[in-house]
Design a protein around this motif. Structure first.
Motif, PDB file in Angstrom:
ATOM      1  N   VAL A 252      82.558  42.593  32.743  1.00 17.38           N
ATOM      2  CA  VAL A 252      81.585  43.145  33.686  1.00 17.38           C
ATOM      3  C   VAL A 252      80.347  43.695  32.983  1.00 17.38           C
ATOM      4  O   VAL A 252      79.473  44.263  33.633  1.00 17.38           O
ATOM      5  N   GLY A 253      80.269  43.503  31.681  1.00 20.57           N
ATOM      6  CA  GLY A 253      79.069  43.950  30.985  1.00 20.57           C
ATOM      7  C   GLY A 253      79.245  43.982  29.482  1.00 20.57           C
ATOM      8  O   GLY A 253      80.364  44.089  28.972  1.00 20.57           O
ATOM      9  N   VAL A 254      78.128  43.853  28.766  1.00 19.37           N
ATOM     10  CA  VAL A 254      78.110  43.940  27.305  1.00 19.37           C
ATOM     11  C   VAL A 254      77.013  44.916  26.908  1.00 19.37           C
ATOM     12  O   VAL A 254      75.869  44.796  27.357  1.00 19.37           O
ATOM     13  N   ALA A 255      77.365  45.887  26.095  1.00 19.62           N
ATOM     14  CA  ALA A 255      76.385  46.819  25.530  1.00 19.62           C
ATOM     15  C   ALA A 255      76.270  46.526  24.042  1.00 19.62           C
ATOM     16  O   ALA A 255      77.248  46.646  23.307  1.00 19.62           O
ATOM     17  N   ASP A 256      75.076  46.127  23.616  1.00 23.08           N
ATOM     18  CA  ASP A 256      74.875  45.702  22.232  1.00 23.08           C
ATOM     19  C   ASP A 256      73.795  46.559  21.583  1.00 23.08           C
ATOM     20  O   ASP A 256      72.631  46.514  21.992  1.00 23.08           O
ATOM     21  N   PRO A 257      74.144  47.352  20.558  1.00 25.77           N
ATOM     22  CA  PRO A 257      73.127  48.178  19.891  1.00 25.77           C
ATOM     23  C   PRO A 257      71.984  47.370  19.307  1.00 25.77           C
ATOM     24  O   PRO A 257      70.865  47.886  19.159  1.00 25.77           O
ATOM     25  N   GLY A 262      67.955  48.322  27.895  1.00 28.16           N
ATOM     26  CA  GLY A 262      68.211  49.400  28.841  1.00 28.16           C
ATOM     27  C   GLY A 262      68.523  50.728  28.194  1.00 28.16           C
ATOM     28  O   GLY A 262      68.758  51.718  28.895  1.00 28.16           O
ATOM     29  N   LYS A 263      68.573  50.764  26.856  1.00 31.25           N
ATOM     30  CA  LYS A 263      68.828  52.001  26.092  1.00 31.25           C
ATOM     31  C   LYS A 263      70.191  52.629  26.420  1.00 31.25           C
ATOM     32  O   LYS A 263      70.350  53.850  26.331  1.00 31.25           O
ATOM     33  N   VAL A 264      71.173  51.797  26.773  1.00 32.81           N
ATOM     34  CA  VAL A 264      72.499  52.363  27.059  1.00 32.81           C
ATOM     35  C   VAL A 264      73.196  52.802  25.770  1.00 32.81           C
ATOM     36  O   VAL A 264      74.144  53.601  25.807  1.00 32.81           O
ATOM     37  N   CYS A 265      72.746  52.292  24.627  1.00 29.09           N
ATOM     38  CA  CYS A 265      73.323  52.666  23.340  1.00 29.09           C
ATOM     39  C   CYS A 265      72.514  53.761  22.650  1.00 29.09           C
ATOM     40  O   CYS A 265      72.618  53.945  21.430  1.00 29.09           O
ATOM     41  N   ALA A 266      71.719  54.491  23.408  1.00 29.46           N
ATOM     42  CA  ALA A 266      70.880  55.537  22.822  1.00 29.46           C
ATOM     43  C   ALA A 266      71.699  56.713  22.319  1.00 29.46           C
ATOM     44  O   ALA A 266      71.299  57.389  21.362  1.00 29.46           O
ATOM     45  N   VAL A 268      75.939  58.845  22.581  1.00 33.59           N
ATOM     46  CA  VAL A 268      77.330  58.825  23.052  1.00 33.59           C
ATOM     47  C   VAL A 268      77.378  59.002  24.566  1.00 33.59           C
ATOM     48  O   VAL A 268      78.126  58.325  25.270  1.00 33.59           O
ATOM     49  N   GLN A 269      76.550  59.903  25.085  1.00 31.05           N
ATOM     50  CA  GLN A 269      76.535  60.187  26.519  1.00 31.05           C
ATOM     51  C   GLN A 269      76.129  58.957  27.326  1.00 31.05           C
ATOM     52  O   GLN A 269      76.776  58.615  28.323  1.00 31.05           O
ATOM     53  N   THR A 270      75.060  58.283  26.925  1.00 35.94           N
ATOM     54  CA  THR A 270      74.579  57.130  27.697  1.00 35.94           C
ATOM     55  C   THR A 270      75.557  55.962  27.635  1.00 35.94           C
ATOM     56  O   THR A 270      75.780  55.292  28.645  1.00 35.94           O
ATOM     57  N   LEU A 271      76.160  55.733  26.470  1.00 30.27           N
ATOM     58  CA  LEU A 271      77.108  54.623  26.351  1.00 30.27           C
ATOM     59  C   LEU A 271      78.397  54.928  27.106  1.00 30.27           C
ATOM     60  O   LEU A 271      78.969  54.043  27.755  1.00 30.27           O
ATOM     61  N   THR A 272      78.846  56.167  27.057  1.00 29.21           N
ATOM     62  CA  THR A 272      80.040  56.559  27.813  1.00 29.21           C
ATOM     63  C   THR A 272      79.805  56.412  29.310  1.00 29.21           C
ATOM     64  O   THR A 272      80.670  55.930  30.050  1.00 29.21           O
ATOM     65  N   ARG A 273      78.620  56.828  29.756  1.00 31.67           N
ATOM     66  CA  ARG A 273      78.274  56.683  31.166  1.00 31.67           C
ATOM     67  C   ARG A 273      78.239  55.204  31.549  1.00 31.67           C
ATOM     68  O   ARG A 273      78.695  54.822  32.631  1.00 31.67           O
ATOM     69  N   TRP A 274      77.734  54.363  30.646  1.00 26.57           N
ATOM     70  CA  TRP A 274      77.612  52.926  30.928  1.00 26.57           C
ATOM     71  C   TRP A 274      78.984  52.279  31.121  1.00 26.57           C
ATOM     72  O   TRP A 274      79.216  51.584  32.108  1.00 26.57           O
ATOM     73  N   TYR A 275      79.919  52.508  30.174  1.00 28.73           N
ATOM     74  CA  TYR A 275      81.194  51.789  30.305  1.00 28.73           C
ATOM     75  C   TYR A 275      82.035  52.325  31.461  1.00 28.73           C
ATOM     76  O   TYR A 275      82.804  51.576  32.072  1.00 28.73           O
ATOM     77  N   ASN A 276      81.874  53.606  31.802  1.00 25.76           N
ATOM     78  CA  ASN A 276      82.583  54.112  32.985  1.00 25.76           C
ATOM     79  C   ASN A 276      82.050  53.474  34.264  1.00 25.76           C
ATOM     80  O   ASN A 276      82.823  53.172  35.179  1.00 25.76           O
TER      81      ASN A 276
END
Length: 317
Positions: A252-257, A262-266, A268-276
């Motif tokens: 359902v999604g890939v977050a790649d630094p 979208g700066k989801v890897c900016a 810990v908070q943003t990446l945690t929010r993203w995968y939840n």
């Protein structure tokens, strides 16, 4: 003497579990499905198991649900959970390389394969949803070597047996206690790490909204990606077509630094929010297949509760 009694009790419990599994293994899928429905009715009616926790979780996420709707969801959840146990028992005998297309369909498989076949390390997160054990088994069946972090079970005989199933197709297990050095070596060598992302992390965890309700998450999950540069895949394996042993496995999604517009890897908070948020998307497909009996939500500390409430009001505005 105490140690001997404990060992004897564990051995007896193991033998009972193996006996039950042996009975399930010879059942036709439709008969196993009917048996799970009867047991689900018993566990939500005459025999109430974890009823209070389950009802509280459903009330948190679905505050407008009627008692009848909540009861139906609890019954469906237990049916799914019991059926998961049957499917695990059936997997090694009924799911293999010659027949997997009859049992599995993939969603966004190109995105998953592009990451898994690359040279970089990967971090895959999923939750207590669908049949995540079959998901791990399936990845190994397809020839991918993965490492998972798991807590050691109290019963060492059952723990060894569960490990044999999980590692049957190449999944390597690392004990949760003291796992950091081995995980670091794995990611540094370009390996694949697979994690259950919906475990309560205590008051000092990273608090974000999960299914609209505050939940504490382990910071390490995001740090594994942020410190190693490993892409994070949010994945799931859920039952489809209303039948046992029929699954959809997807991403359902890939977050790649390395590619993060979208700066989801900016942080810990943003990446945690993203995968939840991604796991919530998967659960929305089949809400009855989530483990509502799982103690995922706790009361956040007052300061955290105020911050989350303020953030929710900002988003709503």
């Amino acid at each position: 003497m105490q140690a001997w009694k404990r060992q004897a009790t564990d051995a007896a419990a193991y033998l009972l579990v193996r006996l039950l599994v042996s009975v399930v293994q010879v059942l036709p899928a439709d008969m196993g499905d009917r048996m799970c429905r009867v047991l689900a009715w018993l566990l939500t009616g005459p025999i109430k198991i974890r009823y209070r926790v389950t009802r509280e979780n459903i009330r948190r996420v679905f505050p407008d649900a009627t008692e009848e709707e909540a009861a139906a969801l609890m019954r469906s959840m237990w049916h799914s959970l019991l059926l998961m146990g049957c499917e695990i028992a059936w997997a090694q005998r009924r799911l293999h390389l010659c027949n997997w297309p009859r049992h599995i369909r993939f969603r966004q498989n190109r995105a998953m394969l592009r990451i898994l076949l690359g040279r970089r390390p990967t971090v895959t997160v999923t939750g207590h949803f669908g049949n995540f054990e079959i998901g791990g088994y399936l990845i190994g069946l397809m020839g991918f070597q993965t490492t998972s972090i798991a807590r050691r079970l109290d019963n060492r005989f059952i723990d060894d047996w569960v490990k044999r199933f999980r590692s049957a197709k190449g999944q390597h297990l690392v004990d949760k206690e003291g796992s950091a050095p081995e995980v670091e070596r794995l990611l540094r060598s370009g390996g694949a790490l697979s994690l259950l992302a919906d475990q309560h992390a205590g008051d000092k965890g990273c608090w974000v909204n999960f299914l609209g309700t505050p939940a504490s998450c382990h910071k390490a999950l995001a740090l594994f990606t942020l410190s190693s540069g490993a892409p994070m895949l949010a994945a799931y394996t859920r039952r489809i077509d209303g039948q046992p042993m029929r699954f959809e496995s997807g991403c359902v999604g890939v977050a790649d630094p390395a590619d993060d517009p979208g700066k989801v890897c900016a942080s810990v908070q943003t990446l945690t929010r993203w995968y939840n948020a991604r796991l919530a998307e998967a659960i929305d497909m089949s809400v009855e297949q989530y483990w509502w009996l799982h103690r995922r939500w706790r009361q956040p500390p007052p300061k955290i509760a105020k911050r989350l409430q303020k953030a929710a009001m900002t988003q709503a505005a």
